[in-house]
Design a protein around this motif. Structure first.
Motif, PDB file in Angstrom:
ATOM      1  N   CYS A  36       7.160   1.340   7.019  1.00 29.55           N
ATOM      2  CA  CYS A  36       7.184   0.719   5.531  1.00 29.55           C
ATOM      3  C   CYS A  36       6.897  -0.678   5.698  1.00 29.55           C
ATOM      4  N   VAL A  37       5.921  -1.244   5.190  1.00 32.26           N
ATOM      5  CA  VAL A  37       5.859  -2.705   4.852  1.00 32.26           C
ATOM      6  C   VAL A  37       5.848  -3.217   3.476  1.00 32.26           C
ATOM      7  N   SER A  38       5.660  -2.276   2.456  1.00 32.94           N
ATOM      8  CA  SER A  38       5.173  -2.589   1.269  1.00 32.94           C
ATOM      9  C   SER A  38       6.108  -1.321   0.322  1.00 32.94           C
ATOM     10  N   LEU A  39       6.596  -1.714  -0.829  1.00 27.72           N
ATOM     11  CA  LEU A  39       7.534  -0.834  -1.390  1.00 27.72           C
ATOM     12  C   LEU A  39       6.714   0.019  -2.825  1.00 27.72           C
ATOM     13  N   PHE A  40       6.968   1.118  -2.933  1.00 29.36           N
ATOM     14  CA  PHE A  40       6.285   1.773  -4.236  1.00 29.36           C
ATOM     15  C   PHE A  40       7.200   1.629  -5.274  1.00 29.36           C
ATOM     16  N   THR A  41       6.763   1.013  -6.555  1.00 25.11           N
ATOM     17  CA  THR A  41       7.701   0.745  -7.419  1.00 25.11           C
ATOM     18  C   THR A  41       8.070   1.762  -8.410  1.00 25.11           C
ATOM     19  N   VAL A  59      11.344  -3.926   6.372  1.00 25.15           N
ATOM     20  CA  VAL A  59      11.745  -4.096   5.322  1.00 25.15           C
ATOM     21  C   VAL A  59      12.841  -2.926   5.118  1.00 25.15           C
ATOM     22  N   ALA A  61      13.921   0.143   3.367  1.00 25.61           N
ATOM     23  CA  ALA A  61      13.337   1.122   2.677  1.00 25.61           C
ATOM     24  C   ALA A  61      13.932   2.409   2.774  1.00 25.61           C
ATOM     25  N   CYS A  73       7.122   4.743   0.546  1.00 29.10           N
ATOM     26  CA  CYS A  73       8.183   3.805   0.847  1.00 29.10           C
ATOM     27  C   CYS A  73       8.674   3.386  -0.343  1.00 29.10           C
ATOM     28  N   SER A  75      12.473   1.213  -2.628  1.00 26.94           N
ATOM     29  CA  SER A  75      13.636   0.424  -2.339  1.00 26.94           C
ATOM     30  C   SER A  75      14.674   1.261  -2.412  1.00 26.94           C
TER      31      SER A  75
END
Length: 97
Positions: A36-41, A59, A61, A73, A75
């Motif tokens: 994971c490098v970015s997170l789905f919101t 990150v 995750a 991915c 939070s």
């Protein structure tokens, strides 16, 4: 012709030895294929989630895996994420019985 075949054979065995050596040293440490490098919101449909993995680097995750094998991915701090993880754990526990 024999020299040519011998050279090819030596190169082949050196390649096999190199792959085996690299595989042995890297194989001793687990490596993720997907990170994971970015997170789905947005909130996901819990019924579509079959498993998850925790990740802290790069990150913090939770990586959910859907019924279709898609990895998403999110939070770990969100309440719905904790509820989804708990539900997946409960499913695993009932299948193990």
């Amino acid at each position: 012709m024999k020299l040519h075949a011998a050279a090819i054979l030596i190169i082949f065995w050196l390649g096999v030895f190199t792959v085996h050596t690299v595989k042995g040293s890297a194989g001793s440490q687990p490596m993720r294929k997907f990170s994971c490098v970015s997170l789905f919101t947005q909130q996901l449909n819990i019924r579509q989630l079959v498993s998850y993995e925790k990740q802290q680097v790069p990150v913090n995750a939770i990586m959910f895996i859907t019924t279709k094998g898609i990895k998403i991915c999110v939070s770990p701090d969100q309440k719905w994420v904790q509820a989804a993880m708990k539900k997946i754990d409960q499913k695993r526990a009932t299948k193990g019985r």
